[in-house]
Design a protein around this motif. Structure first.
Motif, mmCIF file in Angstrom:
data_model
loop_
_atom_site.group_PDB
_atom_site.id
_atom_site.type_symbol
_atom_site.label_atom_id
_atom_site.label_comp_id
_atom_site.label_asym_id
_atom_site.label_seq_id
_atom_site.Cartn_x
_atom_site.Cartn_y
_atom_site.Cartn_z
ATOM 1 N N GLN A 168 78.205 -24.020 62.138
ATOM 2 C CA GLN A 168 76.711 -24.027 62.003
ATOM 3 C C GLN A 168 76.320 -24.044 60.511
ATOM 4 O O GLN A 168 75.247 -24.661 60.088
ATOM 5 C CB GLN A 168 76.034 -22.738 62.325
ATOM 6 C CG GLN A 168 76.083 -22.473 64.006
ATOM 7 C CD GLN A 168 75.609 -21.317 64.661
ATOM 8 O OE1 GLN A 168 74.171 -21.281 64.705
ATOM 9 N NE2 GLN A 168 76.278 -20.296 64.803
ATOM 10 N N ILE A 169 77.065 -23.392 59.553
ATOM 11 C CA ILE A 169 76.914 -23.535 57.973
ATOM 12 C C ILE A 169 77.119 -25.178 57.798
ATOM 13 O O ILE A 169 76.319 -25.424 56.859
ATOM 14 C CB ILE A 169 77.500 -22.475 57.215
ATOM 15 C CG1 ILE A 169 77.405 -21.205 57.563
ATOM 16 C CG2 ILE A 169 77.489 -22.931 55.749
ATOM 17 C CD1 ILE A 169 78.203 -20.110 56.949
ATOM 18 N N LYS A 171 76.846 -27.576 59.487
ATOM 19 C CA LYS A 171 75.720 -28.369 60.028
ATOM 20 C C LYS A 171 74.367 -28.300 58.983
ATOM 21 O O LYS A 171 73.603 -29.301 58.655
ATOM 22 C CB LYS A 171 75.256 -28.046 61.399
ATOM 23 C CG LYS A 171 76.266 -28.423 62.492
ATOM 24 C CD LYS A 171 76.263 -30.026 62.513
ATOM 25 C CE LYS A 171 74.997 -30.707 62.942
ATOM 26 N NZ LYS A 171 75.171 -32.189 62.938
ATOM 27 N N GLN A 172 74.248 -26.861 58.683
ATOM 28 C CA GLN A 172 73.142 -26.806 57.514
ATOM 29 C C GLN A 172 73.457 -27.651 56.314
ATOM 30 O O GLN A 172 72.383 -28.116 55.607
ATOM 31 C CB GLN A 172 73.057 -25.227 57.270
ATOM 32 C CG GLN A 172 72.434 -24.430 58.472
ATOM 33 C CD GLN A 172 70.953 -25.056 58.910
ATOM 34 O OE1 GLN A 172 70.154 -25.312 58.027
ATOM 35 N NE2 GLN A 172 70.894 -24.905 60.265
ATOM 36 N N ARG A 173 74.705 -27.756 55.998
ATOM 37 C CA ARG A 173 74.965 -28.504 54.713
ATOM 38 C C ARG A 173 74.881 -30.079 54.920
ATOM 39 O O ARG A 173 75.089 -30.842 54.064
ATOM 40 C CB ARG A 173 76.359 -28.032 54.171
ATOM 41 C CG ARG A 173 76.629 -26.870 54.036
ATOM 42 C CD ARG A 173 75.866 -26.087 52.759
ATOM 43 N NE ARG A 173 76.044 -24.920 52.230
ATOM 44 C CZ ARG A 173 75.263 -23.915 52.114
ATOM 45 N NH1 ARG A 173 73.823 -24.116 52.305
ATOM 46 N NH2 ARG A 173 75.407 -22.870 51.759
ATOM 47 N N GLU A 294 71.174 -16.021 52.545
ATOM 48 C CA GLU A 294 70.931 -17.152 53.227
ATOM 49 C C GLU A 294 71.263 -17.145 54.671
ATOM 50 O O GLU A 294 70.475 -17.575 55.361
ATOM 51 C CB GLU A 294 72.165 -18.347 52.446
ATOM 52 C CG GLU A 294 71.555 -19.732 52.924
ATOM 53 C CD GLU A 294 72.388 -20.649 52.007
ATOM 54 O OE1 GLU A 294 71.837 -21.755 51.975
ATOM 55 O OE2 GLU A 294 73.366 -20.318 51.641
ATOM 56 N N TRP A 298 68.499 -18.152 57.699
ATOM 57 C CA TRP A 298 68.736 -18.997 58.635
ATOM 58 C C TRP A 298 68.598 -18.248 60.197
ATOM 59 O O TRP A 298 67.898 -18.903 60.926
ATOM 60 C CB TRP A 298 70.111 -19.694 58.723
ATOM 61 C CG TRP A 298 70.249 -20.544 57.686
ATOM 62 C CD1 TRP A 298 69.560 -21.415 57.074
ATOM 63 C CD2 TRP A 298 71.643 -20.783 56.899
ATOM 64 N NE1 TRP A 298 69.970 -22.276 56.021
ATOM 65 C CE2 TRP A 298 71.290 -21.853 55.856
ATOM 66 C CE3 TRP A 298 72.940 -20.213 56.958
ATOM 67 C CZ2 TRP A 298 72.418 -22.374 55.100
ATOM 68 C CZ3 TRP A 298 73.785 -20.913 56.237
ATOM 69 C CH2 TRP A 298 73.597 -21.918 55.127
ATOM 70 N N LYS A 303 67.819 -20.979 62.918
ATOM 71 C CA LYS A 303 68.618 -22.010 62.754
ATOM 72 C C LYS A 303 70.300 -21.522 62.766
ATOM 73 O O LYS A 303 71.041 -22.391 62.654
ATOM 74 C CB LYS A 303 68.722 -22.575 61.026
ATOM 75 C CG LYS A 303 67.209 -23.184 60.965
ATOM 76 C CD LYS A 303 66.883 -23.672 59.568
ATOM 77 C CE LYS A 303 65.613 -24.391 59.283
ATOM 78 N NZ LYS A 303 65.512 -24.495 57.777
ATOM 79 N N LEU A 304 70.212 -20.291 63.057
ATOM 80 C CA LEU A 304 71.790 -19.761 63.104
ATOM 81 C C LEU A 304 71.882 -18.826 64.370
ATOM 82 O O LEU A 304 70.976 -17.781 64.548
ATOM 83 C CB LEU A 304 72.079 -18.693 62.065
ATOM 84 C CG LEU A 304 73.441 -17.981 61.726
ATOM 85 C CD1 LEU A 304 74.538 -19.011 61.580
ATOM 86 C CD2 LEU A 304 73.311 -17.255 60.377
#
Length: 350
Positions: A168-169, A171-173, A294, A298, A303-304
Motif C-alpha cells: 500500500q505504501i 502504491k502511494q508512491r 504519514e 493515510w 488510503k491505508l
C-alpha cells in the motif's frame, strides 16, 4: 486475595517447528503488585499480544540482532496493555500503553509508549499498522527500497502484517505493485481491497509462468519476507540496479541451519548490480515519528487498510496461535486477545 498471573517461559529450544506443550511452559504465580513499583514504572495488564515471525528466531541460541530468549525466561513480545497503577508522570491508571510486556497477563514496565488512538484508528493499530509492523514497512521502503512512480515493486508475503502495508505504501508512491500470497482469498484481498495491481498465488501450478508475465519489464524493488525459492525467482527477474529489501525469510525459520537450502543464483547480485540490504526497524528509530505520522494520515484518509486475525481465549492460546504464522493461516496482523478491553479491571490496586 492476590491475583494469579499466568506466564509462558521457554522450556526448550525447538529443533524445527514450535510444539505446543513442549517448546513453552505455562507457569502460574502471584501477579506483581503496585507496591513493587519503582519511580517511572507502571503496572499493566495485557489486552492484546502481538505474534510475529521474528519470534521464531528469538528461540535459537545463535548470534542475532537481539539476544535469544533463555531457557526458563519469559517469552518476549509486544502488547497493548491497560495501566493498573503508575509511578510515572507519563500515564495514569486506566490509560493504554504499548511495550514489551511478554507472554504474561500482568507485568511491570519501565519502557512503554502511551496509546492515543487517532481518527480512524483503534488500539490494536499500535502493535500493527501504526506500530513496529507498519514502521518496518515504512522504514524499509523509505531508506532501502525507495520506490519511484512507475516502477515495479514485488512483495512476497503480501497478505501478512508487514507485506500488506508495504504494498500500500508503494502504491502511494506511484509504483506498480505485484503481491505474492498463499491463497486465492488472500490474493483477492490484496488486489480488491488493498489496491495491488497484480496478486499471485504461489501455490498455483502455473506460478512461475505467471510470475514472469507479471514482471515483463523486470523488478525494480523486491521486498523479501519469505526467502527460499521465491527469492531465487525474484533474483532471476531483477532489473539492473534494482533494490532488494531483505526483511524476513519465513520459509526457513523452522529449518535448522544445516538443512536450510542456500540461494543458488546470488551471482545475479553481481551481474545486475543489485543493492540487497537487510535491516531491522530499530535501525531507523529517529524516523519513527515521521513514519507514524504519514501512516496515521493515510489511515485517517482511508488510503491505508488493515486486517487483523485475532485469536480469542486468553494467554493460553499464544503457543497454539503462533503456529498459524508458519502455516499461512493468518491474514494481516496476528494477535491474541489476552483480555477483552470491555472486561472490568480486576485488582487495579493490587
Amino acid at each position: 486475595m492476590a491475583r494469579e498471573n499466568k506466564t509462558y517461559v521457554l522450556a526448550e529450544r525447538p529443533k524445527a517447528d514450535i510444539i505446543p506443550g513442549k517448546t513453552f511452559r505455562l507457569e502460574k504465580g502471584p501477579a506483581p503488585t503496585a507496591d513493587q513499583l519503582q519511580d517511572g514504572e507502571i503496572l499493566v495488564e495485557a489486552l492484546y499480544l502481538s505474534l510475529d515471525p521474528a519470534m521464531r528466531g528469538w528461540l535459537n541460541d545463535s548470534r542475532s540482532y537481539i539476544p535469544p530468549v533463555q531457557i526458563g525466561e519469559k517469552m518476549r513480545g509486544g502488547a497493548v496493555a491497560r495501566v493498573l497503577a503508575s509511578k510515572s508522570d507519563k500515564v495514569k491508571e486506566g490509560d493504554l500503553v504499548t511495550g514489551s510486556v511478554g507472554w504474561t497477563e500482568v507485568a511491570i514496565l519501565k519502557a512503554f509508549e502511551k496509546v492515543e488512538v487517532p481518527k480512524g484508528g483503534r488500539m490494536t493499530d499500535f502493535i500493527s499498522v501504526l506500530g513496529l509492523t507498519g514502521l518496518t514497512a515504512w522504514c524499509g521502503l523509505e531508506h532501502i527500497g525507495k520506490p519511484k512512480a512507475g516502477e515495479t515493486v514485488v512483495v512476497s508475503g503480501a497478505a501478512g502484517a508487514t507485506g500488506s502495508v508495504v504494498g500500500q505504501i508503494a502504491k502511494q508512491r506511484g509504483a506498480r505493485v505485484v503481491g505474492i500470497a498463499g491463497s486465492d482469498e488472500k490474493c483477492a484481498w490484496i488486489k480488491e481491497e488493498l489496491g495491488f495491481d497484480v496478486a499471485l498465488n504461489y501455490k498455483s501450478p502455473n506460478f512461475k509462468k505467471e510470475f514472469a508475465e507479471a514482471t515483463p519489464d523486470y523488478i525494480d524493488v523486491y521486498w523479501d519476507n519469505v526467502g527460499g525459492e521465491i527469492l531465487e525467482m525474484a533474483l532471476d527477474r531483477a532489473k539492473f540496479r534494482s533494490r532488494f529489501v531483505m526483511c524476513g525469510s519465513i520459509s526457513g525459520y523452522n529449518s535448522p541451519g544445516k538443512e536450510s537450502k542456500g540461494i543458488r543464483n546470488l551471482f545475479n547480485v553481481v551481474s545486475q548490480r543489485i543493492h540487497m540490504e537487510g535491516f531491522i526497524v530499530y535501525d531507523f528509530v529517529e524516523d519513527h515519528p515521521r513514519g507514524r505520522q504519514e501512516l496515521a494520515g493515510w489511515l485517517a484518509e482511508g488510503k491505508l487498510h488493515r486486517k487483523e486475525t485475532i485469536v480469542k481465549g486468553g494467554l493460553e492460546q499464544a503457543e497454539h496461535a503462533i503456529i498459524q504464522l508458519f502455516e499461512g493461516k493468518n491474514t494481516g496482523k496476528l494477535l491474541v486477545e489476552v483480555k477483552s478491553p470491555e472486561d472490568k479491571v480486576r485488582g487495579a490496586k493490587l
